[in-house]
Design an enzyme around this catalytic site. Structure first.
Site, PDB file in Angstrom:
ATOM      1  N   CYS A  78       0.824  -1.213   0.000  1.00 50.42           N
ATOM      2  CA  CYS A  78       0.000   0.000   0.000  1.00 50.42           C
ATOM      3  C   CYS A  78       0.863   1.270   0.000  1.00 50.42           C
ATOM      4  O   CYS A  78       0.373   2.346  -0.307  1.00 50.42           O
ATOM      5  CB  CYS A  78      -0.964  -0.004   1.179  1.00 50.42           C
ATOM      6  SG  CYS A  78      -0.165  -0.328   2.730  1.00 50.42           S
TER       7      CYS A  78
ATOM      8  N   HIS B 247      18.955   0.370  -2.255  1.00 47.74           N
ATOM      9  CA  HIS B 247      17.543   0.719  -2.051  1.00 47.74           C
ATOM     10  C   HIS B 247      16.745  -0.500  -1.572  1.00 47.74           C
ATOM     11  O   HIS B 247      16.020  -0.417  -0.584  1.00 47.74           O
ATOM     12  CB  HIS B 247      16.950   1.269  -3.351  1.00 47.74           C
ATOM     13  CG  HIS B 247      15.491   1.567  -3.243  1.00 47.74           C
ATOM     14  ND1 HIS B 247      15.000   2.626  -2.520  1.00 47.74           N
ATOM     15  CD2 HIS B 247      14.400   0.907  -3.730  1.00 47.74           C
ATOM     16  CE1 HIS B 247      13.676   2.620  -2.565  1.00 47.74           C
ATOM     17  NE2 HIS B 247      13.295   1.589  -3.302  1.00 47.74           N
TER      18      HIS B 247
END
Lengths: 272, 436
Positions: free
Chosen positions: B48, B96
């Protein structure tokens, strides 16, 4: 010499284990590190080795005389702490029990751990059974005291909405309640059996119901304290809190009773 | 070449992020579309708070088709999509992913779900075919190694730091409080008043801990029923609340009532002697649902949203202190991974070097054996073993140095030097033999 060295090493390790607990609490951690358990295990092992050396050297169990008895009692408390820490969340009770163990052991070292040189009429395995049962009773009360004290402090933090170090480090109220009750439930029958065994021997061989000896008075006081703590914790809304309170006050009374009996009745002489 | 294209709460508001959310089937189709394009490998991470495509591209390949797939799914133009998308390449891409899986990049620092989400993303990609009749895979050696490494890094950060300890949201703070009173919540009765977002989150947290939940409707009965059905919880009307209170252990109140609905009078009417066991009442409504005087009842613990906020703030502060430790773990893991990844660049050269050496060894051995026919077979074998050992020893240092140079980023110069010194520039590209 070896007995004293092993005891001193055990004392050092108990103190280190206590230091780890205090440090973890001060740092605001949620749990003391595993290293504390390892140090405690090593302390108990050295302590047991010290008492085993005592038995091998003097050919008698460390159950007679104040110094050996204190050491044996401290070992039992250490063992019970080790057993409770199998459940990680119980570890913080070491904050209370480790200073007790260290204090008892230090006292035993100061008094010098050697045979009392007293020949008791009541001896052999029945005596050992009687004394060990008594020790289990007092260990149970010590565990109930430690859990009760932590319960009251955690309760205070929760009610006062203080979510600091104590809140984080101490176990849940339910865990402490369970542990305290276990201490009482194991200790009470053991102490009851201890008293019954002592009286049975006295009546059988001395044909008397000797009550006015410091040991018996102290034992009976402790028995009543157990009973009260168990009864107040058996029912009602604030059952757990009352039980914790009774355990803490009861333990303090037991210690106070020992000191008073020693001063008032035996004139400062040792009894045990 | 590794490339990461995606968006997250750092670059896109929720109304944009929700357009980029992929379910499992959509994700598989996206992976097929991307690997039909220029990407050799792909993994799609969709939560989400972020949607990211991890791509293994061959040299010179463009990631444009991946951007098109994302934009198409979100039903916006490629130009509009680019406004929210970020790109990380090579080592920055590795870093990342490692930060993402360690929850250093999460909206709630240290939240535990991301580890499972990354694992699921990887497993879905592994099980997804690329849609070709030969059943080709969408995950190859680069992404496979990268994600396995990433999951190990996430686990290490969690076990070696306190980045994930303590509640970091209001509902989880309520659960933390409940655990400090009751220990494990399995089998406890929890009543949740209200059917809004906070009620839902709290109920989810409590059910997740094994508590039995009942939604108590205050006004919005239909919504409360739907919530109870959705989360497999019980349902009750507010009129039943006093009766339910007798067996309740935890009450979470999050209604939109304009005044206190749990009063001291109501509690004492339901429980004239106070609760028979500890009762936790958590009031996360504004204005408050619970009269402050309720907290005076023995054995009853009452907390409002400010109390929970205090726990959350404290935990978040403690988590933030753990960031440097977590970053160090990530940094070291990136180094390790990059050393492996870079060494892959010199593998063909090393193979070529060894091939050339072996070729020379075999030729010289054959010539020597023609003159040493008088030797016994075991002596001939010893001579052959000697040549092999000699070659291995000779090539050990250059091989190690080439790998080290690749790991430190000097691969190009050192590889050129090796090619020149060993005359490998005259070899055919496969290293099969000398180009005459």
């Amino acid at each position: 010499m070896m007995i004293m060295v092993l005891h001193a090493a055990a004392l050092l390790l108990y103190a280190t284990a206590a230091g780890i607990q205090v440090l973890s609490l001060a740092q605001g951690q949620r749990l003391a590190p595993r290293a504390g358990d390892v140090v405690l295990l090593a302390a108990v092992a050295l302590h047991a080795a010290g008492l085993a050396t005592f038995v091998a050297t003097y050919q008698e169990l460390p159950l007679v005389g104040l110094a050996p008895s204190l050491s044996a009692l401290a070992l039992l408390i250490g063992l019970s702490l080790l057993a409770t820490t199998i459940l990680r969340e119980n570890r913080p009770v070491g904050l209370v029990l480790l200073p007790i163990v260290s204090g008892l052991l230090l006292l035993a070292l100061l008094l010098r751990i050697r045979p009392a040189g007293r020949v008791l009429a009541f001896r052999g395995w029945w005596l050992a059974f009687h004394v060990v049962l008594g020790f289990i009773g007092y260990v149970g009360l010590a565990v109930a005291f430690a859990a009760g004290l932590l319960y009251l402090l955690q309760f205070r933090e929760l009610k006062g909405k203080r979510f600091g170090r104590l809140f984080r480090f101490f176990p849940s109220l339910a865990t402490l309640d369970r542990l305290g009750r276990s201490g009482l439930q194991i200790g009470f029958p053991a102490l009851t059996l201890n008293l019954l065994l002592g009286w049975a021997w006295t009546i059988r061989f001395r044909h008397t119901f000797a009550f006015a000896t410091p040991q018996v008075i102290w034992g009976v006081i402790t028995w009543w304290i157990f009973l009260v703590a168990l009864l107040v914790g058996s029912r009602g809304g604030a059952r757990a809190r009352r039980s914790a309170l009774a355990s803490v006050i009861g333990f303090a009374l037991v210690v106070a009773a020992y000191v008073i009996l020693r001063i008032a009745i035996t004139g400062g002489r040792l009894f045990l | 070449m590794l490339k990461v294209i995606g968006l997250s709460h750092h670059t896109a508001p929720v109304e944009v992020r929700e357009r980029f959310v992929f379910d499992a089937a959509e994700g598989e189709r996206a992976l097929q579309a991307v690997t039909h394009g220029e990407a050799a490998e792909a993994v799609l991470l969709s939560t989400c708070n972020r949607t990211e495509l991890y791509l293994g591209l061959s040299e010179g390949a463009s990631p444009d088709s991946a951007v098109e797939v994302l934009a198409q799914h979100a039903r916006i133009s490629v130009e509009d999509a680019r406004a929210y998308l970020y790109t990380f390449e090579e080592r920055r891409g590795v870093e990342h992913l490692f930060r993402v899986v360690s929850s250093l990049d999460s909206m709630i620092l240290g939240e535990p779900q991301i580890q499972g989400q990354v694992k699921n993303a990887y497993e879905r990609a592994v099980s997804a075919g690329n849609g070709t009749p030969d059943g080709g895979r969408v995950v190859g050696p680069l992404l496979s190694r990268l994600f396995q490494h990433a999951l190990a890094v996430g686990g290490k950060v969690r076990s070696e730091t306190h980045l994930g300890t303590g509640a970091a949201s209001i509902p989880s703070a309520a659960v933390e409080l409940a655990r400090k009173i009751f220990g494990p919540l399995k089998g406890l009765n929890a009543l949740v008043l209200g059917a809004g977002e906070m009620s839902e989150l709290s109920l989810e947290c409590l059910l997740g801990e094994g508590a039995r939940g009942t939604v108590v409707a205050s006004r919005t009965e239909e919504r409360a029923r739907a919530l109870a059905r959705r989360l497999d919880a019980g349902y009750a009307r507010f009129e039943e609340f006093p009766r339910l209170l007798r067996d309740a252990n935890i009450v979470v109140s999050a209604t939109a009532a304009p005044h206190a609905i749990i009063t001291r009078e109501l509690v004492l009417r339901a429980l004239p002697n106070g609760p028979g066991h500890p009762l936790l009442v958590v009031d996360i409504a504004l204005p408050r649902d619970v009269e402050p005087e309720v907290g005076d009842i023995p054995n009853l613990f009452v907390y409002d949203i400010d109390d929970l906020r205090q726990i959350v703030d404290d935990n978040v502060e403690r988590r933030q202190k753990e960031i440097p430790r977590a970053e160090r773990i990530v940094e070291s893991a990136v180094e390790d991974f990059w050393a492996w990844h870079s060494s892959r660049d010199v593998v063909p050269l090393i193979r070529q070097l060894r091939g050339r050496g072996e070729q020379l060894r075999a030729a010289e051995l054959e010539r020597a054996m023609r003159r040493l026919k008088h030797l016994a077979p075991e002596d001939q074998a010893a001579v052959e073993a000697l040549t092999r050992q000699l070659l291995n020893k000779m090539l050990h240092a250059p091989t190690t140095r080439l790998r080290e140079a690749a790991a430190s980023g000097d691969a190009l110069d050192v590889a050129d030097a090796a090619r020149y010194l060993f005359k490998l520039d005259m070899e055919d590209p496969q290293g099969k033999g000398r180009v005459e």
